[in-house]
Design a protein around this motif. Structure first.
Motif, PDB file in Angstrom:
ATOM      1  N   HIS A  38       0.911  -1.392  -0.078  1.00 45.61           N
ATOM      2  CA  HIS A  38       0.186   0.046  -0.050  1.00 45.61           C
ATOM      3  C   HIS A  38       0.893   0.861  -0.635  1.00 45.61           C
ATOM      4  O   HIS A  38       1.830   1.715   0.983  1.00 45.61           O
ATOM      5  CB  HIS A  38      -0.867  -0.281   1.064  1.00 45.61           C
ATOM      6  N   GLN A  39       0.436   2.094  -0.879  1.00 45.12           N
ATOM      7  CA  GLN A  39       1.230   3.442  -1.096  1.00 45.12           C
ATOM      8  C   GLN A  39       0.275   4.608  -0.196  1.00 45.12           C
ATOM      9  O   GLN A  39      -0.921   4.884  -0.621  1.00 45.12           O
ATOM     10  CB  GLN A  39       1.461   3.920  -2.643  1.00 45.12           C
ATOM     11  N   SER A  40       0.638   4.943   1.092  1.00 44.99           N
ATOM     12  CA  SER A  40      -0.142   5.736   1.669  1.00 44.99           C
ATOM     13  C   SER A  40       0.707   7.160   1.331  1.00 44.99           C
ATOM     14  O   SER A  40       1.290   7.046   0.180  1.00 44.99           O
ATOM     15  CB  SER A  40       0.196   6.170   2.972  1.00 44.99           C
ATOM     16  N   ALA A  41       0.123   8.365   1.758  1.00 42.08           N
ATOM     17  CA  ALA A  41       0.743   9.652   1.845  1.00 42.08           C
ATOM     18  C   ALA A  41       2.494  10.084   1.317  1.00 42.08           C
ATOM     19  O   ALA A  41       2.977  10.557   1.115  1.00 42.08           O
ATOM     20  CB  ALA A  41      -0.116  10.544   1.828  1.00 42.08           C
ATOM     21  N   THR A  42       2.619   9.586   2.716  1.00 49.89           N
ATOM     22  CA  THR A  42       3.724   9.446   3.093  1.00 49.89           C
ATOM     23  C   THR A  42       4.974   7.836   3.295  1.00 49.89           C
ATOM     24  O   THR A  42       6.234   8.463   3.418  1.00 49.89           O
ATOM     25  CB  THR A  42       3.813   9.307   4.760  1.00 49.89           C
ATOM     26  N   GLU A  43       4.346   7.149   2.444  1.00 48.47           N
ATOM     27  CA  GLU A  43       5.134   6.039   2.927  1.00 48.47           C
ATOM     28  C   GLU A  43       4.411   4.920   1.732  1.00 48.47           C
ATOM     29  O   GLU A  43       3.055   4.787   1.835  1.00 48.47           O
ATOM     30  CB  GLU A  43       5.318   5.652   4.414  1.00 48.47           C
ATOM     31  N   ARG A  44       5.339   3.640   1.630  1.00 42.28           N
ATOM     32  CA  ARG A  44       5.033   2.305   0.883  1.00 42.28           C
ATOM     33  C   ARG A  44       5.290   1.515   1.786  1.00 42.28           C
ATOM     34  O   ARG A  44       6.093   0.807   2.480  1.00 42.28           O
ATOM     35  CB  ARG A  44       5.378   2.207  -0.547  1.00 42.28           C
ATOM     36  N   PHE A  45       4.047   0.569   2.534  1.00 44.82           N
ATOM     37  CA  PHE A  45       4.295  -0.283   3.452  1.00 44.82           C
ATOM     38  C   PHE A  45       3.706  -1.400   2.778  1.00 44.82           C
ATOM     39  O   PHE A  45       2.279  -1.532   2.308  1.00 44.82           O
ATOM     40  CB  PHE A  45       3.509   0.057   4.309  1.00 44.82           C
ATOM     41  N   LYS A  46       3.824  -2.785   3.121  1.00 42.18           N
ATOM     42  CA  LYS A  46       3.583  -3.628   3.672  1.00 42.18           C
ATOM     43  C   LYS A  46       2.672  -4.149   4.123  1.00 42.18           C
ATOM     44  O   LYS A  46       2.422  -4.786   5.690  1.00 42.18           O
ATOM     45  CB  LYS A  46       4.684  -5.102   3.275  1.00 42.18           C
ATOM     46  N   ARG A  47       0.887  -4.349   3.760  1.00 41.50           N
ATOM     47  CA  ARG A  47       0.229  -5.152   4.331  1.00 41.50           C
ATOM     48  C   ARG A  47      -0.171  -7.059   4.265  1.00 41.50           C
ATOM     49  O   ARG A  47       0.598  -7.299   4.113  1.00 41.50           O
ATOM     50  CB  ARG A  47      -1.444  -5.291   4.393  1.00 41.50           C
ATOM     51  N   THR A  48       0.029  -6.937   6.501  1.00 40.29           N
ATOM     52  CA  THR A  48      -0.606  -8.404   6.340  1.00 40.29           C
ATOM     53  C   THR A  48      -1.114  -8.578   5.710  1.00 40.29           C
ATOM     54  O   THR A  48      -2.075  -8.105   4.976  1.00 40.29           O
ATOM     55  CB  THR A  48      -0.944  -8.144   8.357  1.00 40.29           C
ATOM     56  N   PRO A  49      -1.235 -10.495   5.961  1.00 38.13           N
ATOM     57  CA  PRO A  49      -1.998 -11.509   4.797  1.00 38.13           C
ATOM     58  C   PRO A  49      -3.567 -10.651   5.471  1.00 38.13           C
ATOM     59  O   PRO A  49      -4.480 -10.913   4.841  1.00 38.13           O
ATOM     60  CB  PRO A  49      -2.195 -12.735   5.008  1.00 38.13           C
ATOM     61  N   GLU A  50      -4.134 -10.825   6.489  1.00 40.96           N
ATOM     62  CA  GLU A  50      -5.720 -10.539   7.006  1.00 40.96           C
ATOM     63  C   GLU A  50      -6.026  -9.093   6.169  1.00 40.96           C
ATOM     64  O   GLU A  50      -6.707  -8.664   6.545  1.00 40.96           O
ATOM     65  CB  GLU A  50      -5.416 -10.097   8.838  1.00 40.96           C
ATOM     66  N   GLN A  51      -4.833  -8.268   7.338  1.00 41.97           N
ATOM     67  CA  GLN A  51      -5.546  -7.255   6.394  1.00 41.97           C
ATOM     68  C   GLN A  51      -5.409  -6.511   4.364  1.00 41.97           C
ATOM     69  O   GLN A  51      -6.585  -5.929   3.953  1.00 41.97           O
ATOM     70  CB  GLN A  51      -4.210  -5.254   6.078  1.00 41.97           C
ATOM     71  N   GLU A  54      -8.782  -8.069   4.450  1.00 46.10           N
ATOM     72  CA  GLU A  54     -10.027  -7.200   4.515  1.00 46.10           C
ATOM     73  C   GLU A  54     -10.025  -6.131   4.070  1.00 46.10           C
ATOM     74  O   GLU A  54     -11.482  -6.106   3.220  1.00 46.10           O
ATOM     75  CB  GLU A  54      -9.813  -6.541   6.230  1.00 46.10           C
ATOM     76  N   VAL A  55      -9.113  -5.451   2.711  1.00 50.06           N
ATOM     77  CA  VAL A  55      -9.284  -5.168   2.201  1.00 50.06           C
ATOM     78  C   VAL A  55     -10.029  -5.458  -0.033  1.00 50.06           C
ATOM     79  O   VAL A  55     -11.021  -4.817   0.283  1.00 50.06           O
ATOM     80  CB  VAL A  55      -7.739  -3.939   1.144  1.00 50.06           C
ATOM     81  N   ILE A  56      -9.538  -6.895   0.242  1.00 55.48           N
ATOM     82  CA  ILE A  56     -10.244  -7.281  -1.176  1.00 55.48           C
ATOM     83  C   ILE A  56     -11.710  -7.894  -0.687  1.00 55.48           C
ATOM     84  O   ILE A  56     -12.728  -7.183  -1.080  1.00 55.48           O
ATOM     85  CB  ILE A  56     -10.317  -8.604  -1.025  1.00 55.48           C
ATOM     86  N   GLN A  57     -12.535  -7.590   0.493  1.00 52.28           N
ATOM     87  CA  GLN A  57     -13.608  -7.891   1.047  1.00 52.28           C
ATOM     88  C   GLN A  57     -14.454  -6.754   1.292  1.00 52.28           C
ATOM     89  O   GLN A  57     -15.866  -6.624   0.451  1.00 52.28           O
ATOM     90  CB  GLN A  57     -13.325  -8.823   2.536  1.00 52.28           C
ATOM     91  N   GLU A  58     -13.535  -5.369   1.511  1.00 52.47           N
ATOM     92  CA  GLU A  58     -13.761  -3.951   1.080  1.00 52.47           C
ATOM     93  C   GLU A  58     -14.517  -3.487  -0.167  1.00 52.47           C
ATOM     94  O   GLU A  58     -16.043  -3.322  -0.472  1.00 52.47           O
ATOM     95  CB  GLU A  58     -13.306  -3.415   1.576  1.00 52.47           C
ATOM     96  N   ILE A  59     -14.227  -3.974  -0.675  1.00 46.92           N
ATOM     97  CA  ILE A  59     -14.148  -3.944  -2.473  1.00 46.92           C
ATOM     98  C   ILE A  59     -14.762  -5.152  -2.661  1.00 46.92           C
ATOM     99  O   ILE A  59     -16.301  -4.531  -3.537  1.00 46.92           O
ATOM    100  CB  ILE A  59     -13.044  -3.866  -3.412  1.00 46.92           C
ATOM    101  N   ASP A  60     -15.168  -6.228  -2.746  1.00 49.43           N
ATOM    102  CA  ASP A  60     -16.379  -7.135  -3.067  1.00 49.43           C
ATOM    103  C   ASP A  60     -17.510  -6.633  -2.287  1.00 49.43           C
ATOM    104  O   ASP A  60     -18.343  -6.595  -3.018  1.00 49.43           O
ATOM    105  CB  ASP A  60     -16.178  -8.345  -2.159  1.00 49.43           C
ATOM    106  N   GLN A  61     -17.946  -5.533  -1.734  1.00 49.64           N
ATOM    107  CA  GLN A  61     -18.912  -5.376  -1.394  1.00 49.64           C
ATOM    108  C   GLN A  61     -19.580  -4.058  -1.158  1.00 49.64           C
ATOM    109  O   GLN A  61     -20.773  -3.859  -1.370  1.00 49.64           O
ATOM    110  CB  GLN A  61     -19.103  -5.345   0.779  1.00 49.64           C
TER     111      GLN A  61
END
Length: 171
Positions: A38-51, A54-61
């Motif tokens: 994920h690229q935020s306004a200030t950094e790029r970081f790796k989400r955990t598998p659980e996160q 969660e993002v996939i499920q949010e998009i799916d909804q």
């Protein structure tokens, strides 16, 4: 509803096909690499598998979607969620050439990317491709077999005509 999961190894044509289908079907598409890293306004970081899930499920909804990426443990829910799974599997020689061409284009500023296109990344892409062929192809084939009723296999993404997307997914 239209929910399409495009899966394949590095340089198989996933992003190109996802962009095309997104335009033609008027469905938003998502690069799974951008969900992982994920690229935020200030950094790029790796989400955990659980996160990631969660993002996939949010998009799916939200409704229709196209996801494209390689096969990862955190993406397993997409096999169930998708109405259509497209497995892009061009010949190995073609993927190897595409990796090199992509690397050159990225370093010349012709093609954008979300990572640093250095020699280390180039070597990693070739290593991932070799690992897929030597160790992971059978695992992916087994997953695809479970969902065979909704899998489309292509060696060339240009060969996908929208008539191959199941009629109930087009409406």
């Amino acid at each position: 509803m239209k929910k399409i999961y495009i899966v394949g190894i590095v340089a198989s044509g996933k992003t190109t096909l996802a962009k095309r289908l997104s335009e033609e079907l008027k469905i938003p598409w998502y690069e799974l690499d951008c969900i992982v890293h994920h690229q935020s306004a200030t950094e790029r970081f790796k989400r955990t598998p659980e996160q990631q899930v969660e993002v996939i499920q949010e998009i799916d909804q939200r409704g229709a979607w196209i996801f494209e990426g390689t096969d990862r443990k955190s993406y397993q829910c997409l096999y169930e969620m998708a109405d259509t799974i497209i497995f892009l599997d061009p010949p190995l020689w073609k993927r190897r050439i595409r990796i090199l061409i992509r690397f050159l284009k990225q370093n010349l500023g012709i093609e954008e990317c979300h990572y640093k296109p250095d020699l280390k990344m180039l070597k990693m892409m070739y290593a991932w491709t070799r690992d897929f062929e030597d160790n992971r192809r059978d695992q992916l084939e087994a997953k695809l077999q479970i969902h065979a009723h909704k899998v489309i296999r292509l060696q060339n993404s240009n060969n996908l005509d929208l008539k191959y997307i199941r009629p109930q997914d087009r409406g």
